[in-house]
Motif scaffolding. Structure first.
Motif, PDB file in Angstrom:
ATOM      1  N   VAL A 288       0.839  -1.198   0.000  1.00  0.00           N
ATOM      2  CA  VAL A 288       0.000   0.000   0.000  1.00  0.00           C
ATOM      3  C   VAL A 288       0.875   1.249   0.000  1.00  0.00           C
ATOM      4  O   VAL A 288       1.826   1.363   0.775  1.00  0.00           O
ATOM      5  N   GLY A 289       0.559   2.170  -0.907  1.00  0.00           N
ATOM      6  CA  GLY A 289       1.311   3.411  -0.992  1.00  0.00           C
ATOM      7  C   GLY A 289       2.607   3.309  -1.775  1.00  0.00           C
ATOM      8  O   GLY A 289       3.375   4.278  -1.840  1.00  0.00           O
ATOM      9  N   ALA A 290       2.848   2.163  -2.390  1.00  0.00           N
ATOM     10  CA  ALA A 290       4.090   1.978  -3.141  1.00  0.00           C
ATOM     11  C   ALA A 290       4.093   2.846  -4.397  1.00  0.00           C
ATOM     12  O   ALA A 290       3.049   3.186  -4.952  1.00  0.00           O
ATOM     13  N   GLU A 309      -4.393  -5.011 -10.564  1.00  0.00           N
ATOM     14  CA  GLU A 309      -4.301  -5.916  -9.411  1.00  0.00           C
ATOM     15  C   GLU A 309      -4.290  -5.153  -8.090  1.00  0.00           C
ATOM     16  O   GLU A 309      -4.821  -5.618  -7.083  1.00  0.00           O
ATOM     17  N   TRP A 310      -3.662  -3.984  -8.071  1.00  0.00           N
ATOM     18  CA  TRP A 310      -3.598  -3.163  -6.864  1.00  0.00           C
ATOM     19  C   TRP A 310      -4.085  -1.755  -7.181  1.00  0.00           C
ATOM     20  O   TRP A 310      -3.318  -0.782  -7.114  1.00  0.00           O
ATOM     21  N   PRO A 311      -5.353  -1.577  -7.506  1.00  0.00           N
ATOM     22  CA  PRO A 311      -5.852  -0.291  -8.022  1.00  0.00           C
ATOM     23  C   PRO A 311      -5.782   0.862  -7.027  1.00  0.00           C
ATOM     24  O   PRO A 311      -5.661   2.014  -7.429  1.00  0.00           O
ATOM     25  N   VAL A 312      -5.862   0.568  -5.719  1.00  0.00           N
ATOM     26  CA  VAL A 312      -5.889   1.636  -4.729  1.00  0.00           C
ATOM     27  C   VAL A 312      -4.531   1.810  -4.065  1.00  0.00           C
ATOM     28  O   VAL A 312      -4.274   2.815  -3.426  1.00  0.00           O
ATOM     29  N   SER A 313      -3.665   0.844  -4.238  1.00  0.00           N
ATOM     30  CA  SER A 313      -2.449   0.799  -3.442  1.00  0.00           C
ATOM     31  C   SER A 313      -1.259   1.501  -4.067  1.00  0.00           C
ATOM     32  O   SER A 313      -0.300   1.824  -3.378  1.00  0.00           O
ATOM     33  N   VAL A 314      -1.253   1.702  -5.364  1.00  0.00           N
ATOM     34  CA  VAL A 314      -0.012   2.118  -6.004  1.00  0.00           C
ATOM     35  C   VAL A 314      -0.169   3.407  -6.802  1.00  0.00           C
ATOM     36  O   VAL A 314      -1.259   3.779  -7.232  1.00  0.00           O
ATOM     37  N   SER A 315       0.954   4.084  -6.942  1.00  0.00           N
ATOM     38  CA  SER A 315       1.069   5.209  -7.862  1.00  0.00           C
ATOM     39  C   SER A 315       1.987   4.772  -8.989  1.00  0.00           C
ATOM     40  O   SER A 315       3.047   4.194  -8.744  1.00  0.00           O
ATOM     41  N   LEU A 316       1.586   5.004 -10.214  1.00  0.00           N
ATOM     42  CA  LEU A 316       2.326   4.515 -11.365  1.00  0.00           C
ATOM     43  C   LEU A 316       2.990   5.661 -12.101  1.00  0.00           C
ATOM     44  O   LEU A 316       2.411   6.723 -12.296  1.00  0.00           O
TER      45      LEU A 316
END
Length: 324
Positions: A288-290, A309-316
């Motif tokens: 989370v927050g990665a 797969e991690w829609p809320v957890s990551v910034s791309l």
């Protein structure tokens, strides 16, 4: 579904451990084991959950899994043994088909709609149309090839009316004997009506040196017509029977979905294989927050898989290597 069904899913070479872990975590699967190119498991998951598998290629309901067939120079004997995989226990075969029908009925027209949405026909810039179509064709070829990474080639085959009349001249009299009527009349009554099928066969290893996929497909097709009264249909069958025979095992299954699991609605242009991209993203152990950076992203497939797969957890962060 209350009771778990037995499945197997094909996987690209090296992705079997990823798929085995995924079916346990995502589907709560039990009795998980894998060999080269396939993962076997039992689960009570619904079709919608099964469709969410990210590291698999094609998903099948398992009809039979046996040890490798004994290789003999007697083609008739070998064909008889292959046909028996489907005809020796007709009730068991029909039970699996009934399960397949229930699973398919849960999908209904949604599956057909999703198939249409996966066809990338339209592109805004006219210059990209030819390139995109070529890439799509390449991807479709990859889907077929990457289903099985063992040696040998496979072909779809359905017995036609003329071929069924000829039977197989290479078979011995013993292999052509039909099962006793008492063993087949009861289970076939409910399955005869307007039911079409086709046979897909892949054989490799020692078996492929004795029999071709066409010979096996023809023999199995004739046997199924005699046993269950189904009608052959190559283009749009109700049911597909998949056989893979090699030096490791003999496997028979029914594809659960018409399109491979590796087809993603959110990936319109072929790039890095979606299953490989998902595996690479999972290896990153994103929390989370990665912050996820792909400086040479190409078509951005890894980032797309990570975002889904991690829609809320990551910034791309996307870095483009292409000229814009």
């Amino acid at each position: 579904m209350a009771a778990g069904a037995r499945y197997f899913c094909t996987a690209g070479r090296g992705l079997e451990p990823f798929l085995a872990r995924e079916v346990r975590a995502r589907l709560g699967a039990t009795e998980v084991d894998y060999v080269l190119g396939k993962v076997f498991f039992t689960t009570a998951a619904e079709p919608g959950e099964l469709k969410e598998l990210k590291s698999g290629e094609r998903l099948f309901l398992l009809l039979k899994k046996r040890v490798p067939l004994s290789v003999s120079r007697n083609k008739g004997k070998m064909l008889h043994e292959i046909k028996s995989l489907l005809t020796e226990e007709p009730e068991s075969c029909l039970d699996v088909i009934a399960t397949w029908r229930k699973l398919r009925s849960h999908e209904g027209k949604k599956d057909e709609v999703s198939q249409e949405s996966l066809k990338p026909h339209k592109r805004k810039p006219e210059e990209e149309v030819n390139i995109a179509s070529k890439r799509q064709k390449t991807e479709q070829v990859r889907e077929i090839v990457s289903e099985e990474h063992q040696a040998g080639a496979g072909e779809n085959y359905v017995v036609s009316e003329e071929e069924s009349d000829r039977d197989c001249q290479t078979e011995s009299k013993a292999s052509l004997e039909s099962p006793p009527k008492s063993s087949i009349e009861k289970p076939t009554e409910n399955e005869k009506q307007n039911f079409s099928f086709r046979v897909s066969c892949r054989c490799s290893g020692a078996i492929a040196k004795i029999l071709t996929s066409q010979e096996i497909g023809r023999a199995v097709g004739i046997a199924l017509r005699k046993q269950f009264g189904w009608q052959a249909d190559l283009r749009a069958p109700d049911l597909e029977i998949f056989l893979h025979l090699n030096d490791i095992h003999s496997v028979v299954g029914i594809p659960l979905f018409r399109l491979p699991l590796a087809n993603r609605e959110y990936i319109r242009t072929a790039g890095l294989r979606s299953t490989v991209a998902w595996a690479m993203a999972s290896l990153a152990e994103i929390s989370v927050g990665a912050f996820v950076l792909d400086p040479m992203c190409g078509l951005g497939t890894i980032l797309l898989e990570a975002a889904k797969e991690w829609p809320v957890s990551v910034s791309l962060t996307i870095g483009f290597e292409q000229d814009l």
